[in-house]
Design a protein around this motif. Sequence first.
Motif, short mmCIF file in Angstrom:
data_model
loop_
_atom_site.label_atom_id
_atom_site.label_comp_id
_atom_site.label_asym_id
_atom_site.label_seq_id
_atom_site.Cartn_x
_atom_site.Cartn_y
_atom_site.Cartn_z
N UNK A 12 1.10 -1.32 0.00
CA UNK A 12 0.03 0.19 0.13
C UNK A 12 0.96 1.59 0.11
N UNK A 13 2.01 0.98 0.66
CA UNK A 13 3.23 2.75 0.29
C UNK A 13 3.41 2.82 -0.32
N UNK A 14 4.03 1.61 -1.26
CA UNK A 14 4.14 1.66 -3.00
C UNK A 14 3.26 1.82 -3.63
N UNK A 15 1.65 1.93 -3.78
CA UNK A 15 0.88 2.35 -4.09
C UNK A 15 0.30 3.88 -3.59
N UNK A 16 0.44 3.86 -2.82
CA UNK A 16 0.64 5.03 -2.75
C UNK A 16 1.22 6.48 -2.95
N UNK A 17 2.75 5.95 -3.00
CA UNK A 17 3.88 6.58 -2.99
C UNK A 17 3.54 7.13 -4.99
N UNK A 18 2.86 6.15 -5.80
CA UNK A 18 2.74 6.20 -7.52
C UNK A 18 1.79 6.56 -7.89
N UNK A 19 0.49 7.13 -6.69
CA UNK A 19 -0.53 7.87 -6.24
C UNK A 19 0.07 9.47 -6.19
N UNK A 20 0.29 9.49 -5.50
CA UNK A 20 1.26 10.87 -4.84
C UNK A 20 1.68 11.22 -6.48
N UNK A 21 2.73 10.31 -6.68
CA UNK A 21 3.74 10.97 -7.74
C UNK A 21 2.51 11.61 -9.06
N UNK A 22 2.29 10.16 -9.26
CA UNK A 22 0.94 10.55 -11.18
C UNK A 22 -0.35 11.74 -10.71
N UNK A 23 -0.16 11.99 -9.86
CA UNK A 23 -1.70 13.18 -9.31
C UNK A 23 -0.61 14.67 -9.49
N UNK A 24 1.20 14.40 -9.04
CA UNK A 24 1.77 15.57 -8.20
C UNK A 24 1.95 16.22 -10.06
N UNK A 25 2.14 15.27 -10.94
CA UNK A 25 3.07 15.37 -12.62
C UNK A 25 1.52 16.09 -13.28
N UNK A 26 0.86 15.18 -12.73
CA UNK A 26 -0.78 15.47 -13.80
C UNK A 26 -1.03 17.15 -12.86
#
Length: 269
Positions: A241-255
Amino acid sequence: MNRAEWSRFMTMYRILIRSSFRSRMQYTFNFWVGTAAAAIINAVEFALLAVVLHRFGTIQGWSIAESGYLYAVITLSKAMYRSFASDVHHLEKYLVSGDLDGLLLRPAPVLLILMTQNFSPRFGETLLGASMLAISLGAIFEDDPAIWTAIPLTVLAIASGAVLMFGIGLLTASSGFWLTRIDALQVLTEDAARTAAQYPLTIYPGWLQGLLTGLIPVAFINYMPALYIIRGTHGAWTLGLSVAVSGVMLLLSLKLWKFGLSRYQSTGS
């Protein structure tokens, strides 16, 4: 981003990093003094926690070794984030001074330039964090062979934590396209939140725990992975879940970055 674009991106990144590092090493004394100062400041911060733990034994059931593990993981994640994405944290000065206009004229993505501008490897923090991690893991596992499983999982947690910190930092920086002045917001989302995450989450009231796992999810940098890696009280899902949260946060921030940059109004200076 396809394979060819990724290859060009990484080649450009390496070139810009080398150039920035050579520039900073022109002032060698200042570089090494700053490196030593950062290590000392972090060591003093943890020493204060160690004094409290030595006096009371544990904090909400977390020993000094386990607390040291939390501190080491977030210190190493921060060092990685600030080393490889240095000036993302300092976007405000580019917006206020109008220097972002100059970056827009360069033949490279603005985010890539910010990530490599003023490159400063955090040797002091990395050495301190690695030393604390080694000592903490040794004390937690002693002669337990499970340590050889904990080490690679911890490396994964550190890398995931660095990505999450970058995502939070970029998301906050991107808000500057509308707010301009974001230093106070950065104190909340990066500095204060990271400081809070240095300690076991259970010492905080419920509303603050919710804030640190939901709105500003810094708990996924070290606390959530630690529940599985060193305590074994939760399943491997906490690390996933920690890895998934990191990935989601990265995508949101890039967008948000891409959208904000497209709405940026030049100062004309």
